[in-house]
Scaffold this motif. Structure first.
Motif, PDB file in Angstrom:
ATOM      1  N   ALA A  89       0.824  -1.208   0.000  1.00  0.00           N
ATOM      2  CA  ALA A  89       0.000   0.000   0.000  1.00  0.00           C
ATOM      3  C   ALA A  89       0.859   1.259   0.000  1.00  0.00           C
ATOM      4  N   ILE A  90       2.007   1.200   0.674  1.00  0.00           N
ATOM      5  CA  ILE A  90       2.879   2.371   0.744  1.00  0.00           C
ATOM      6  C   ILE A  90       3.637   2.556  -0.563  1.00  0.00           C
ATOM      7  N   THR A  91       4.165   1.470  -1.122  1.00  0.00           N
ATOM      8  CA  THR A  91       4.874   1.588  -2.401  1.00  0.00           C
ATOM      9  C   THR A  91       3.928   2.046  -3.507  1.00  0.00           C
ATOM     10  N   LYS A  92       2.684   1.576  -3.472  1.00  0.00           N
ATOM     11  CA  LYS A  92       1.693   1.989  -4.471  1.00  0.00           C
ATOM     12  C   LYS A  92       1.420   3.493  -4.361  1.00  0.00           C
ATOM     13  N   ALA A  93       1.258   3.986  -3.131  1.00  0.00           N
ATOM     14  CA  ALA A  93       0.983   5.407  -2.939  1.00  0.00           C
ATOM     15  C   ALA A  93       2.153   6.262  -3.421  1.00  0.00           C
ATOM     16  N   VAL A  94       3.368   5.815  -3.175  1.00  0.00           N
ATOM     17  CA  VAL A  94       4.556   6.566  -3.597  1.00  0.00           C
ATOM     18  C   VAL A  94       4.670   6.590  -5.116  1.00  0.00           C
ATOM     19  N   LYS A 119      -3.312  15.551   9.713  1.00  0.00           N
ATOM     20  CA  LYS A 119      -3.444  14.283  10.436  1.00  0.00           C
ATOM     21  C   LYS A 119      -2.527  14.237  11.660  1.00  0.00           C
ATOM     22  N   LEU A 120      -1.274  14.636  11.478  1.00  0.00           N
ATOM     23  CA  LEU A 120      -0.309  14.561  12.571  1.00  0.00           C
ATOM     24  C   LEU A 120      -0.663  15.499  13.713  1.00  0.00           C
ATOM     25  N   THR A 121      -1.150  16.676  13.383  1.00  0.00           N
ATOM     26  CA  THR A 121      -1.465  17.639  14.431  1.00  0.00           C
ATOM     27  C   THR A 121      -2.784  17.335  15.128  1.00  0.00           C
ATOM     28  N   ARG A 122      -3.490  16.308  14.694  1.00  0.00           N
ATOM     29  CA  ARG A 122      -4.694  15.864  15.414  1.00  0.00           C
ATOM     30  C   ARG A 122      -4.394  14.698  16.363  1.00  0.00           C
ATOM     31  N   LEU A 123      -3.132  14.277  16.431  1.00  0.00           N
ATOM     32  CA  LEU A 123      -2.793  13.103  17.240  1.00  0.00           C
ATOM     33  C   LEU A 123      -2.599  13.423  18.716  1.00  0.00           C
ATOM     34  N   LYS A 327       8.532  20.150   2.120  1.00  0.00           N
ATOM     35  CA  LYS A 327       7.145  19.683   1.933  1.00  0.00           C
ATOM     36  C   LYS A 327       7.085  18.700   0.765  1.00  0.00           C
ATOM     37  N   SER A 328       7.889  17.660   0.858  1.00  0.00           N
ATOM     38  CA  SER A 328       7.957  16.674  -0.218  1.00  0.00           C
ATOM     39  C   SER A 328       6.619  15.968  -0.391  1.00  0.00           C
ATOM     40  N   PRO A 329       5.978  16.089  -1.557  1.00  0.00           N
ATOM     41  CA  PRO A 329       4.705  15.395  -1.766  1.00  0.00           C
ATOM     42  C   PRO A 329       4.866  13.880  -1.779  1.00  0.00           C
ATOM     43  N   VAL A 330       6.024  13.397  -2.228  1.00  0.00           N
ATOM     44  CA  VAL A 330       6.251  11.948  -2.269  1.00  0.00           C
ATOM     45  C   VAL A 330       6.412  11.402  -0.856  1.00  0.00           C
ATOM     46  N   ALA A 331       7.207  12.086  -0.030  1.00  0.00           N
ATOM     47  CA  ALA A 331       7.360  11.658   1.362  1.00  0.00           C
ATOM     48  C   ALA A 331       6.030  11.749   2.106  1.00  0.00           C
ATOM     49  N   ALA A 332       5.264  12.798   1.830  1.00  0.00           N
ATOM     50  CA  ALA A 332       3.965  12.944   2.484  1.00  0.00           C
ATOM     51  C   ALA A 332       3.018  11.819   2.078  1.00  0.00           C
ATOM     52  N   ALA A 333       3.065  11.423   0.813  1.00  0.00           N
ATOM     53  CA  ALA A 333       2.223  10.312   0.362  1.00  0.00           C
ATOM     54  C   ALA A 333       2.597   9.023   1.072  1.00  0.00           C
ATOM     55  N   ALA A 334       3.894   8.797   1.249  1.00  0.00           N
ATOM     56  CA  ALA A 334       4.342   7.608   1.975  1.00  0.00           C
ATOM     57  C   ALA A 334       3.861   7.634   3.410  1.00  0.00           C
ATOM     58  N   ALA A 335       3.975   8.791   4.054  1.00  0.00           N
ATOM     59  CA  ALA A 335       3.547   8.918   5.452  1.00  0.00           C
ATOM     60  C   ALA A 335       2.041   8.741   5.604  1.00  0.00           C
ATOM     61  N   LEU A 336       1.276   9.317   4.697  1.00  0.00           N
ATOM     62  CA  LEU A 336      -0.182   9.157   4.735  1.00  0.00           C
ATOM     63  C   LEU A 336      -0.567   7.692   4.568  1.00  0.00           C
ATOM     64  N   ALA A 337       0.129   7.012   3.669  1.00  0.00           N
ATOM     65  CA  ALA A 337      -0.159   5.587   3.467  1.00  0.00           C
ATOM     66  C   ALA A 337       0.200   4.780   4.710  1.00  0.00           C
ATOM     67  N   LEU A 339       0.151   5.837   7.854  1.00  0.00           N
ATOM     68  CA  LEU A 339      -0.887   6.080   8.861  1.00  0.00           C
ATOM     69  C   LEU A 339      -2.155   5.289   8.553  1.00  0.00           C
ATOM     70  N   GLN A 340      -2.478   5.183   7.276  1.00  0.00           N
ATOM     71  CA  GLN A 340      -3.654   4.400   6.877  1.00  0.00           C
ATOM     72  C   GLN A 340      -3.442   2.910   7.168  1.00  0.00           C
ATOM     73  N   VAL A 341      -2.238   2.408   6.896  1.00  0.00           N
ATOM     74  CA  VAL A 341      -1.931   1.003   7.185  1.00  0.00           C
ATOM     75  C   VAL A 341      -2.028   0.738   8.686  1.00  0.00           C
ATOM     76  N   ILE A 342      -1.490   1.634   9.489  1.00  0.00           N
ATOM     77  CA  ILE A 342      -1.545   1.463  10.949  1.00  0.00           C
ATOM     78  C   ILE A 342      -2.988   1.364  11.414  1.00  0.00           C
ATOM     79  N   GLU A 343      -3.838   2.204  10.854  1.00  0.00           N
ATOM     80  CA  GLU A 343      -5.249   2.199  11.260  1.00  0.00           C
ATOM     81  C   GLU A 343      -5.982   0.980  10.712  1.00  0.00           C
ATOM     82  N   GLU A 344      -5.856   0.718   9.412  1.00  0.00           N
ATOM     83  CA  GLU A 344      -6.646  -0.353   8.791  1.00  0.00           C
ATOM     84  C   GLU A 344      -6.203  -1.742   9.244  1.00  0.00           C
ATOM     85  N   GLU A 345      -4.928  -1.908   9.551  1.00  0.00           N
ATOM     86  CA  GLU A 345      -4.435  -3.209   9.991  1.00  0.00           C
ATOM     87  C   GLU A 345      -4.382  -3.337  11.515  1.00  0.00           C
ATOM     88  N   ASN A 346      -4.935  -2.330  12.213  1.00  0.00           N
ATOM     89  CA  ASN A 346      -4.992  -2.351  13.682  1.00  0.00           C
ATOM     90  C   ASN A 346      -3.623  -2.662  14.296  1.00  0.00           C
TER      91      ASN A 346
END
Length: 449
Positions: A89-94, A119-123, A327-337, A339-346
């Motif tokens: 999921a992370i490699t796909k997002a990148v 997302k990070l500032t809501r943690l 503000k690397s968009p590629v790094a941000a995409a990896a980080a967003l992915a 966070l999604q993996v952490i949530e979806e895979e519990n």
């Protein structure tokens, strides 16, 4: 082994020891040897990198594969493989982000970076502003500068044996000799206190930390009177795991003396300890927290410093983080992915379940091997400490031999402080992989003993 150089082993195992030489002589696969020689010919040699252990050709999940065809469980991973190596999921997002927007020119922003910041500032309740950076040392540097601007002071209090990066400013607040010795004057005003490590506590607190070292932090704050910030790792990655009372005392001391509290969670924030931020285990809020390593999803170097909204007014006229890839968009995409993996895979729940299994395995090893003096962990930040059962001295030779034998049997990890088997598997490690890893450590201890 030269015990005079024990202090140089704080951050990892050295490549200058006799045991390393024996390792190299036992592993002379032709392709590997050729590549290692080419590596040695072009890179500067350093005690913690080149000359290297081996050559990696692929990495996936919890494993790395070497040029000689061997596959090893990687329970080091430089702390970057939160979701394992090359999570699909992370490699796909990148890959998708590279095709869409690979770089964001300075003075412009981009939607992935904004979404990630939101997302990070809501943690956490109070850390609701941030800056991004290409790496953890740069993020620590920004935190130090923010503290200077906000407080009008420059002094810091940090801990011996700590690691905050290898740049001049981060080595100055760090506490490891391998980064501080023989490089000339360091930053002024960087005071240090002993870490919460009962095994080597100068206050003789015994087998359990009684937070006398926290009292000493306040002593320094009071005597100096003009400290900008206390800078420390919430837990040391060895790991040293302070009691809850330690951080409550330090937080209160900072408040009394108008110093900021900056926590470095670069290796373990975003779930490795079973919470999104490690400080959440201690029921405190720092004034700033620095995160990195796994933030880039195991693919992209990326870090951030999060701080209080009230700082924004004072830093408005400064440029504290002028990084090309801020503000690397590629790094941000990896980080967003990620966070999604952490949530979806519990993965937070999974880490806490695997922690219980790991601690049980480590206690069994301790019962069967007298050289293992202590086992400890928070989430999947795990450590087994080796000491001579009769003298209590660090079992440096034994630890190094266990490490190299474990690699031959299929497990990669690093040593910290010279005698601590430091284990940091991915957050999605399976119980079968944990069992295999601890079986290898058990076997290696048997052979070394």
């Amino acid at each position: 082994m030269d015990t005079k150089k024990v202090h140089l082993r704080a951050e990892g195992d050295l490549n200058t020891t006799e045991e390393r030489l024996r390792w190299e002589q036992r592993n002379e696969h032709p392709a590997t040897k050729d590549l290692l020689n080419r590596d040695k010919a072009v890179f500067f040699h350093q005690a913690l990198s080149t000359p290297c252990l081996g050559v990696v050709v692929s990495a996936k999940g919890s494993e790395i594969t070497l040029t000689d065809g061997r596959t090893l469980l990687d329970f080091h991973g430089n702390y970057i493989h939160h979701a394992g190596f090359a999570h699909p999921a992370i490699t796909k997002a990148v890959k998708e982000q590279i095709d869409l927007l690979s770089f964001s020119t300075r003075r412009y922003t981009n939607e992935p970076a904004i979404r990630l910041a939101e997302k990070l500032t809501r943690l956490s309740p109070s850390l609701n502003r941030l800056l991004f950076a290409p790496g953890g040392a740069e993020a620590i540097s920004m935190a130090l500068k923010i503290a200077r601007v906000v407080t009008g002071r420059h002094k810091t209090v940090s801990l011996w044996d700590s690691f905050h990066g290898a740049t001049l400013d981060t080595a100055s607040v760090g506490g490891e000799a391998t980064f501080r010795q023989h490089i000339g004057p360091l930053m002024p005003g960087t005071e240090h206190a002993p870490p919460p490590n009962p095994a080597e506590c100068p206050f003789r607190c015994g087998s359990t930390c009684n937070s006398s070292c926290a009292d000493y932090v306040e002593y320094i704050l009071e005597k100096e009177g003009d400290v900008s910030a206390v800078v420390a790792e919430t837990i040391r990655s060895s790991p040293f795991i302070p009691p809850k009372e330690y951080w409550k005392k330090v937080r209160a001391a900072c408040d009394r003396h108008n110093a900021l509290l900056i926590l470095d969670e670069i290796p373990h924030a975003l779930g490795r300890t079973g919470r999104m931020f490690t400080f959440q285990h201690y029921e405190i809020e720092p004034d700033m927290v620095v995160i990195g390593k796994g933030l880039g999803g195991g693919l992209i170097p990326f870090a951030a410093v999060l701080g209080r909204d009230s700082f924004n007014v004072k830093i408005r006229e400064h440029s504290l983080g002028h990084f090309t890839h801020e503000k690397s968009p590629v790094a941000a995409a990896a980080a967003l992915a990620l966070l999604q993996v952490i949530e979806e895979e519990n993965l937070l729940d999974h880490v806490n379940r695997m922690h219980i299994a790991a601690m049980q395995k480590m206690r069994e090893i301790q019962m069967n091997h007298p050289v293992v003096s202590d086992v400890r962990g928070l989430g999947l930040m795990l450590g087994l400490e080796l000491r001579n059962p009769e003298s209590g001295e660090k079992a440096l030779d034994e630890a190094e031999r266990v490490m190299y034998r474990s690699m031959e049997l299929g497990l990669n990890f690093k040593l910290s402080m010279g005698n601590i088997i430091n284990l940091t598997p991915p957050m999605n490690v399976t119980e079968e992989e944990l069992s295999k890893a601890f079986s290898i450590i058990h076997q290696s201890l048997l052979e070394v003993s």
